[in-house]
Design an enzyme around this catalytic site. Structure first.
Site: not given
Length: 234
Positions: A162-165, A168
Site C-alpha cells: 500500500h505504501d511502496l516508497n 520502505n
C-alpha cells in the site's frame, strides 16, 4: 464505561514469550530493552529480546483524520483489523520466502465500537532504508536492477504494498533488498494495480529529490529499476 476486549496473535515459535505488556514501550524501557527508535506518524521502537531485535509499532492514522482520531479505528471484527491482516500477510510472505520481516506478534484492543492495535515484527539486521543510503552515496546500477527484481518478485505473487516508497525499501550490509511496512497490504488478483504501485514509488523519489536536491538519484536510475522490474515480471 465502554466495554474493553483484547486479542493477541503470536507466531508459534514465540508463544513462550506471550505477554500482553510487550506491546507497551514502558515494558521494554523498564528492562533497558529499547535499543533505538524511528519517527514517523508516531514513534517506532527497536527492542532487544533474547538474541534478537524486534520492531514495535503502534498503528496511527495518517492525513487530516489522523489529527482528529489519531489511533482509533472502527471495529468490524478481529479478522478485519489492520494488525491481524498485516501479521497474516507477513506470515504468507515468509512461506513464499520473500524478503520481508518475520511477524512476531500483534495485539488488538477494542473499546466500544473502535479499536487500536500494535504489531511486533523482526528487525532486519544491519540495514538502512534506501532514502538514508541515497542521502549519503549513490548505489550501483546492479543494485538498482536488484531493487526492480525484488519488487517484481512480490508483484508476481500478487503482493500489493500500500505504501511502496523510498523509506520502505531496505538495503542490508550485503546489499540484499527488503520490503517493510505492509500495513494495508494485500494479495490481489490480476495485474491492473501494479503500475499504480510503481507510480507511487516513483512519486516518492521525485518528492525526496525536490526536498533534497543533493540526494543521489536521477531519472536514469529509475529507468534501470523499471527495466529490470519489467524483465523480471515476464
Amino acid at each position: 464505561m465502554k466495554q474493553q476486549s483484547q486479542w493477541l496473535l503470536y507466531s508459534t515459535q514465540f508463544t513462550h514469550l506471550l505477554n500482553p505488556d510487550m506491546f507497551d514501550s514502558d515494558y521494554w524501557q523498564q528492562r533497558n530493552g529499547i535499543v533505538g527508535s524511528a519517527q514517523g506518524r508516531g514513534t517506532t521502537y527497536f527492542v532487544a529480546c533474547e538474541h534478537e531485535q524486534w520492531v514495535l509499532r503502534h498503528y496511527y492514522r495518517g492525513g487530516l483524520i489522523g489529527k482528529l482520531i489519531n489511533d482509533s479505528y472502527v471495529f468490524t471484527g478481529v479478522a478485519n483489523t489492520r494488525a491481524i491482516k498485516e501479521h497474516l500477510l507477513l506470515t504468507q510472505l515468509q512461506q513464499w520466502q520473500l524478503p520481508a520481516p518475520r511477524p512476531i506478534a500483534c495485539r488488538i484492543k477494542r473499546k466500544g465500537l473502535c479499536y487500536s492495535a500494535d504489531i511486533i515484527s523482526e528487525r532486519i539486521n544491519n540495514a538502512e532504508d534506501l532514502y538514508t543510503r541515497l542521502l549519503r552515496e549513490p548505489v550501483s546500477a546492479a543494485l538498482w536492477q536488484q531493487i526492480g527484481k525484488t519488487i517484481a518478485a512480490f508483484h508476481k505473487r500478487g503482493v500489493y504494498h500500500h505504501d511502496l516508497n523510498i523509506h520502505n525499501i531496505l538495503l542490508d550490509d550485503n546489499d540484499k533488498v527488503w520490503l517493510i511496512d505492509f500495513d494495508q497490504g494485500a494479495i490481489k488478483e490480476g495485474t491492473h494495480w501494479q503500475q499504480d504501485n510503481m507510480a507511487r514509488l516513483l512519486r516518492s523519489f521525485h518528492k525526496e529529490k525536490t526536498k533534497h536536491p543533493a540526494i543521489h538519484w536521477q531519472d536514469a536510475n529509475w529507468q534501470l529499476l523499471e527495466q529490470s522490474y519489467q524483465q523480471a515480471l515476464k
